[in-house]
Design a protein around this motif. Structure first.
Motif, mmCIF file in Angstrom:
data_model
loop_
_atom_site.group_PDB
_atom_site.id
_atom_site.type_symbol
_atom_site.label_atom_id
_atom_site.label_comp_id
_atom_site.label_asym_id
_atom_site.label_seq_id
_atom_site.Cartn_x
_atom_site.Cartn_y
_atom_site.Cartn_z
ATOM 1 N N MET A 185 45.501 30.905 48.757
ATOM 2 C CA MET A 185 44.765 30.847 47.498
ATOM 3 C C MET A 185 43.937 32.115 47.301
ATOM 4 N N THR A 186 43.242 32.571 48.325
ATOM 5 C CA THR A 186 42.411 33.760 48.208
ATOM 6 C C THR A 186 43.262 34.996 47.961
ATOM 7 N N ALA A 187 44.431 35.076 48.573
ATOM 8 C CA ALA A 187 45.313 36.229 48.388
ATOM 9 C C ALA A 187 45.786 36.303 46.937
ATOM 10 N N LYS A 188 46.065 35.163 46.332
ATOM 11 C CA LYS A 188 46.489 35.148 44.924
ATOM 12 C C LYS A 188 45.383 35.669 44.017
ATOM 13 N N ILE A 189 44.166 35.306 44.297
ATOM 14 C CA ILE A 189 43.030 35.753 43.476
ATOM 15 C C ILE A 189 42.839 37.256 43.632
ATOM 16 N N VAL A 190 42.928 37.751 44.854
ATOM 17 C CA VAL A 190 42.757 39.181 45.109
ATOM 18 C C VAL A 190 43.877 39.974 44.433
ATOM 19 N N LEU A 191 45.110 39.537 44.566
ATOM 20 C CA LEU A 191 46.240 40.231 43.941
ATOM 21 C C LEU A 191 46.146 40.202 42.419
ATOM 22 N N THR A 192 45.727 39.091 41.858
ATOM 23 C CA THR A 192 45.570 38.990 40.411
ATOM 24 C C THR A 192 44.460 39.918 39.923
ATOM 25 N N ALA A 208 45.750 43.476 40.023
ATOM 26 C CA ALA A 208 46.690 43.747 38.935
ATOM 27 C C ALA A 208 45.956 43.920 37.611
ATOM 28 N N LEU A 209 44.943 43.118 37.365
ATOM 29 C CA LEU A 209 44.192 43.214 36.119
ATOM 30 C C LEU A 209 43.402 44.516 36.025
ATOM 31 N N VAL A 210 43.027 45.080 37.150
ATOM 32 C CA VAL A 210 42.277 46.334 37.157
ATOM 33 C C VAL A 210 43.217 47.534 37.186
ATOM 34 N N ALA A 211 44.247 47.498 38.014
ATOM 35 C CA ALA A 211 45.086 48.674 38.264
ATOM 36 C C ALA A 211 46.123 48.937 37.174
ATOM 37 N N PRO A 265 46.299 48.402 33.768
ATOM 38 C CA PRO A 265 45.874 49.118 32.559
ATOM 39 C C PRO A 265 45.497 50.570 32.840
ATOM 40 N N ALA A 266 44.889 50.828 33.983
ATOM 41 C CA ALA A 266 44.528 52.203 34.329
ATOM 42 C C ALA A 266 45.776 53.040 34.548
ATOM 43 N N ALA A 267 46.777 52.493 35.197
ATOM 44 C CA ALA A 267 48.018 53.227 35.446
ATOM 45 C C ALA A 267 48.755 53.506 34.142
ATOM 46 N N SER A 268 48.796 52.546 33.241
ATOM 47 C CA SER A 268 49.498 52.769 31.982
ATOM 48 C C SER A 268 48.760 53.792 31.117
ATOM 49 N N PHE A 269 47.454 53.806 31.157
ATOM 50 C CA PHE A 269 46.687 54.806 30.414
ATOM 51 C C PHE A 269 46.948 56.199 30.968
ATOM 52 N N ALA A 270 47.015 56.327 32.267
ATOM 53 C CA ALA A 270 47.242 57.634 32.889
ATOM 54 C C ALA A 270 48.624 58.170 32.535
#
Length: 52
Positions: free
Chosen positions: A1-8, A11-14, A16-21
């Motif tokens: 459960m904790t791994a799913k939260i960390v991965l989510t 993904a929510l942070v990384a 959008p930043a990657a697509s903007f770059a």
């Protein structure tokens, strides 16, 4: 459960930043031409400067 939260959260942070770059560089890339020529935005190529 904790791994799913960390991965989510990652993904929510990384993603959008990657697509903007990736998108920002393509729009504002500088074109350089050889001496005696200049960039023509209409033809998307360097053209010789004609002095008349």
């Amino acid at each position: 459960m904790t791994a799913k939260i960390v991965l989510t959260a990652f993904a929510l942070v990384a993603l959008p930043a990657a697509s903007f770059a990736m998108c920002s560089d393509r729009q504002h890339q500088a074109q350089s031409c050889a001496m005696g020529s200049q960039w023509n935005a209409d033809t998307q190529s360097c053209e010789k400067i004609v002095n008349s």
